[in-house]
Design a protein around this motif. Structure first.
Motif, mmCIF file in Angstrom:
data_model
loop_
_atom_site.group_PDB
_atom_site.id
_atom_site.type_symbol
_atom_site.label_atom_id
_atom_site.label_comp_id
_atom_site.label_asym_id
_atom_site.label_seq_id
_atom_site.Cartn_x
_atom_site.Cartn_y
_atom_site.Cartn_z
ATOM 1 N N PRO A 1 -7.729 60.793 74.901
ATOM 2 C CA PRO A 1 -7.642 62.205 75.281
ATOM 3 C C PRO A 1 -8.539 63.102 74.446
ATOM 4 N N ALA A 2 -8.604 62.851 73.137
ATOM 5 C CA ALA A 2 -9.431 63.691 72.266
ATOM 6 C C ALA A 2 -10.908 63.548 72.616
ATOM 7 N N MET A 3 -11.365 62.319 72.847
ATOM 8 C CA MET A 3 -12.781 62.106 73.154
ATOM 9 C C MET A 3 -13.147 62.669 74.521
ATOM 10 N N LEU A 4 -12.291 62.460 75.510
ATOM 11 C CA LEU A 4 -12.586 62.992 76.849
ATOM 12 C C LEU A 4 -12.627 64.519 76.841
ATOM 13 N N GLN A 5 -11.668 65.133 76.164
ATOM 14 C CA GLN A 5 -11.658 66.590 76.099
ATOM 15 C C GLN A 5 -12.890 67.109 75.363
ATOM 16 N N TYR A 6 -13.279 66.425 74.307
ATOM 17 C CA TYR A 6 -14.466 66.843 73.547
ATOM 18 C C TYR A 6 -15.706 66.801 74.439
ATOM 19 N N VAL A 7 -15.859 65.723 75.195
ATOM 20 C CA VAL A 7 -17.025 65.597 76.082
ATOM 21 C C VAL A 7 -17.016 66.681 77.141
ATOM 22 N N ARG A 8 -15.854 66.968 77.707
ATOM 23 C CA ARG A 8 -15.765 68.029 78.720
ATOM 24 C C ARG A 8 -16.153 69.379 78.132
ATOM 25 N N THR A 9 -15.718 69.627 76.907
ATOM 26 C CA THR A 9 -16.039 70.903 76.263
ATOM 27 C C THR A 9 -17.532 70.998 75.966
ATOM 28 N N GLN A 10 -18.114 69.917 75.457
ATOM 29 C CA GLN A 10 -19.520 69.933 75.078
ATOM 30 C C GLN A 10 -20.446 70.043 76.283
ATOM 31 N N THR A 11 -20.072 69.419 77.380
ATOM 32 C CA THR A 11 -20.945 69.392 78.557
ATOM 33 C C THR A 11 -20.630 70.498 79.560
ATOM 34 N N ARG B 1 -32.522 55.389 69.440
ATOM 35 C CA ARG B 1 -33.810 56.034 69.136
ATOM 36 C C ARG B 1 -34.946 55.026 69.115
ATOM 37 N N ALA B 2 -34.657 53.795 68.664
ATOM 38 C CA ALA B 2 -35.692 52.764 68.624
ATOM 39 C C ALA B 2 -36.199 52.432 70.019
ATOM 40 N N ARG B 3 -35.369 52.659 71.025
ATOM 41 C CA ARG B 3 -35.776 52.435 72.407
ATOM 42 C C ARG B 3 -36.444 53.671 73.016
ATOM 43 N N GLY B 4 -36.601 54.715 72.214
ATOM 44 C CA GLY B 4 -37.294 55.897 72.693
ATOM 45 C C GLY B 4 -36.424 56.919 73.387
ATOM 46 N N TYR B 5 -35.108 56.760 73.322
ATOM 47 C CA TYR B 5 -34.181 57.719 73.934
ATOM 48 C C TYR B 5 -33.673 58.678 72.861
ATOM 49 N N PRO B 6 -33.350 59.898 73.244
ATOM 50 C CA PRO B 6 -32.737 60.811 72.279
ATOM 51 C C PRO B 6 -31.314 60.371 71.976
ATOM 52 N N ALA B 7 -30.871 60.584 70.760
ATOM 53 C CA ALA B 7 -29.513 60.188 70.376
ATOM 54 C C ALA B 7 -28.865 61.300 69.571
ATOM 55 N N GLU B 8 -27.598 61.535 69.855
ATOM 56 C CA GLU B 8 -26.805 62.501 69.096
ATOM 57 C C GLU B 8 -25.574 61.799 68.537
ATOM 58 N N VAL B 9 -25.153 62.232 67.364
ATOM 59 C CA VAL B 9 -23.937 61.707 66.735
ATOM 60 C C VAL B 9 -22.922 62.831 66.665
ATOM 61 N N HIS B 10 -21.762 62.618 67.260
ATOM 62 C CA HIS B 10 -20.695 63.619 67.279
ATOM 63 C C HIS B 10 -19.455 63.050 66.598
ATOM 64 N N HIS B 11 -18.628 63.927 66.078
ATOM 65 C CA HIS B 11 -17.386 63.506 65.434
ATOM 66 C C HIS B 11 -16.213 64.227 66.083
ATOM 67 N N VAL B 12 -15.279 63.436 66.580
ATOM 68 C CA VAL B 12 -14.113 63.948 67.297
ATOM 69 C C VAL B 12 -12.882 63.730 66.434
ATOM 70 N N VAL B 13 -12.113 64.776 66.238
ATOM 71 C CA VAL B 13 -10.888 64.684 65.431
ATOM 72 C C VAL B 13 -9.677 64.627 66.363
ATOM 73 N N LEU C 1 -15.589 63.980 84.581
ATOM 74 C CA LEU C 1 -16.638 63.039 84.195
ATOM 75 C C LEU C 1 -16.316 61.677 84.787
ATOM 76 N N SER C 2 -17.304 60.799 84.774
ATOM 77 C CA SER C 2 -17.104 59.424 85.219
ATOM 78 C C SER C 2 -16.781 58.556 84.001
ATOM 79 N N TYR C 3 -16.121 57.435 84.253
ATOM 80 C CA TYR C 3 -15.647 56.589 83.162
ATOM 81 C C TYR C 3 -15.979 55.136 83.453
ATOM 82 N N ILE C 4 -16.484 54.444 82.419
ATOM 83 C CA ILE C 4 -16.687 52.997 82.499
ATOM 84 C C ILE C 4 -15.993 52.360 81.304
#
Length: 451
Positions: free
Chosen positions: A201-211, A50-62, A216-219
C-alpha cells in the motif's frame, strides 16, 4: 518463494562461500583479480539501469510502521544517452527500426498533455505507469539483469511505460527503519501479511502521488503476486488504485508443488520462535564477500562454471538453458537478496495447512491477534482487479495445480495464459532470453486492452 524448494541447499552454499571468504581475504582478492565476469555483476539496480543508457531514479518510501523501502524508477525519457548505443546488440537494420519506433513512442508520450487556451494542462489520457514487484529472496535487480531488449523493466519502458520497481522489507533495498536497525530483533519480526498490510500500500500510494495517476498497472512475479492478493484481501479499497494486474507464476496456494516440505512446518515454526528469542531472524543476508565469491564461481574463467548452472537448475527447476551464461555471475551476485526467516516459516505454513492465511502464531496467540484460534484467511475473492495469469507446465515452484486453484478463486480473471515452451521454469520469467516473446509480449497486449 523463488528458492523455497531447495532453500536449505542454497543456505549451505551461501554459508560455505561466506566462511571461505572470511577465512582467507588475501586469497579471495587474488581470485577476484582473475575472474572475468559481466561488468554489471556488482552494480546496484540503479547502476545497471544507467549502464543500459536509461534514466534511473532512486526513491525512498516510508511505511506506516517505519520501514524505509528503496524503489527504483525508469521515468519516460524522450531520448536515451549515447552510452546506451554502445551496449546495443541488434543488427543495424533492427536498431534503425527500433529508433523509429522510439521516436514515434516518445512523440506520442509528449503529446499526452496539452495546454488549453487558458494555459491549463489537460490530460488526453492517463500516463502509462507500471509497478513491478519481485519474488521471495529477490529484489528490483531481477527485472534489469538482461539485455536492454530482453529485461522486463526495459521492455516496459520501451513500450512507453513509466516503470517503478518495488522492494519488500528485509531485502537488500529494504534494510532501513525509522527506529530499528537490522541488528535489532524487532526489525525482522514480520510475515507475509505484515508486508501486505504496509509495504505494498505504501509503495502504490507513493507512485500514484509522484506520477499523478489515479490508477496504475501491476506486474508481479511469484511472491510479488502473493503480496498483491493478500493486500487486496486486507485493503479491498486498493483494488481501485490498480487498472490491471499481470501475474507471472501466480500462486497463493503451494501445497501441490511443495507437499514434500509440509512436514517441516512444525519444526520451522519452533525454529523461528527460537531464532526470534536469540535475535537471529535475518534470513540469507547478502554480503559483499559472499556475492563476490559466488559470482566468481560462475565466471567464464572458472572450470566449475557448469556446476554454477547445475545449482541454478537445482534451485529453479529443469531448464533448457534459457538464461544467457554470461549473466550467471550477475544473477549469483544479486540473488538471494535476503528476507526474514518468519517469511520462510509463513510459506511453509501455507504448504502444511493448504490454505492462504495470515501468520499462524498458535491457538493462544491467534486468539489475541485474530480473535480466533485460527489465523485470518486471506480471501482471493476480494481481488476484483482484472487479472491475467501467466504460468508454465514445467514450473516446479509454481505448480500448475496450485496456479489453477489460485486463479479460479480470483474474482476477475480475464486471461489464463500457459507459456508455450516445454522447459520454461520459474526464474525464466525473470532472466530467460525468450521471456519477451513468450510472456512479456502477451502482458503488453493484455495491458493495451485497458488503455
Amino acid at each position: 518463494m523463488a528458492v523455497l524448494p531447495k532453500v536449505l541447499a542454497t543456505v549451505f552454499i551461501a554459508f560455505c562461500c561466506y566462511r571461505i571468504s572470511q577465512a582467507d581475504e588475501d586469497r579471495t582478492s587474488r581470485i577476484r583479480r582473475g575472474f572475468r565476469i559481466h561488468p554489471h555483476t556488482h552494480m546496484t539496480t540503479a547502476e545497471m539501469i544507467r549502464a543500459r543508457g536509461y534514466p534511473a531514479e532512486v526513491h525512498h518510501v516510508v511505511t506506516d510502521d517505519g520501514y524505509i523501502l528503496e524503489v527504483h524508477r525508469i521515468p519516460l525519457s524522450s531520448r536515451r544517452s549515447s552510452e546506451h548505443n554502445l551496449n546495443l546488440t541488434y543488427s543495424v537494420q533492427n536498431e534503425v527500426k527500433r529508433s523509429l519506433e522510439l521516436q514515434l513512442l516518445n512523440t506520442s508520450a509528449r503529446t499526452d498533455h496539452e495546454k488549453s487556451p487558458a494555459g491549463e494542462i489537460t490530460h488526453r489520457g492517463d500516463p502509462r505507469v507500471v509497478f513491478i514487484l519481485h519474488c521471495f529472496l529477490c529484489s528490483s535487480a531481477d527485472f534489469v539483469m538482461n539485455d536492454h531488449d530482453q529485461a522486463l523493466a526495459f521492455v516496459m519502458s520501451d513500450e512507453g511505460y513509466d516503470v517503478w520497481l518495488g522492494n519488500m522489507r528485509g531485502n537488500i533495498y529494504g534494510r532501513r527503519h525509522s527506529k530499528f536497525s537490522p541488528s535489532d530483533t524487532q526489525f525482522w519480526e514480520f510475515s507475509i501479511d505484515t508486508s501486505a498490510r504496509y509495504d505494498l500500500p505504501a509503495m502504490l500510494q507513493y507512485v500514484r502521488t509522484q506520477t499523478g495517476v489515479t490508477q496504475l498497472s501491476y506486474i508481479g512475479h511469484s511472491m510479488g503476486n502473493m503480496l498483491f492478493f493478500a493486500t487486496m484481501s486486507i485493503h479491498p479499497h486498493i483494488n481501485s488504485w490498480v487498472r490491471v494486474m499481470a501475474g507471472m507464476g501466480p500462486v497463493a496456494y503451494m501445497y501441490h508443488g511443495h507437499a514434500q516440505l509440509g512436514f517441516l512446518a512444525p519444526v520451522t515454526d519452533k525454529l523461528e520462535r527460537s531464532l526470534a528469542k536469540k535475535g537471529q531472524l535475518e534470513f540469507m543476508a547478502p554480503t559483499n564477500t559472499t556475492a563476490m565469491m559466488v559470482s566468481g564461481l560462475c565466471s567464464d574463467m572458472i572450470f566449475i562454471r557448469p556446476i554454477c548452472q547445475l545449482i541454478l537448475d537445482f534451485i529453479a527447476g529443469p531448464s533448457s538453458r534459457n538464461v544467457d551464461p554470461t549473466y550467471l555471475p550477475v544473477i549469483a551476485a544479486h540473488t538471494p537478496a535476503g528476507s526474514s526467516f518468519r517469511i520462510f516459516a509463513h510459506l511453509l505454513q501455507f504448504v502444511r495447512d493448504r490454505t492462504f492465511q495470515a501468520y499462524d502464531w498458535g491457538p493462544t496467540k491467534n486468539r489475541e491477534v485474530y480473535g480466533s484460534s485460527r489465523p485470518t484467511r486471506l480471501e482471493l475473492s476480494k481481488v476484483t482487479v482484472p487479472v491475467a495469469g501467466f504460468w508454465s507446465s514445467s514450473d516446479v515452484l509454481a505448480d500448475p495445480r496450485d496456479v489453477a486453484r489460485t486463479l479460479r478463486e480470483v474474482s476477475n480473471l480475464v486471461l489464463n495464459h500457459q507459456v508455450q515452451h516445454d522447459s520454461f521454469n520459474h526464474m525464466d520469467f525473470l532472466w530467460g532470453e525468450n521471456a519477451r516473446s513468450l510472456v512479456y509480449k502477451h502482458i503488453i497486449d493484455f495491458f493495451n486492452q485497458y488503455y
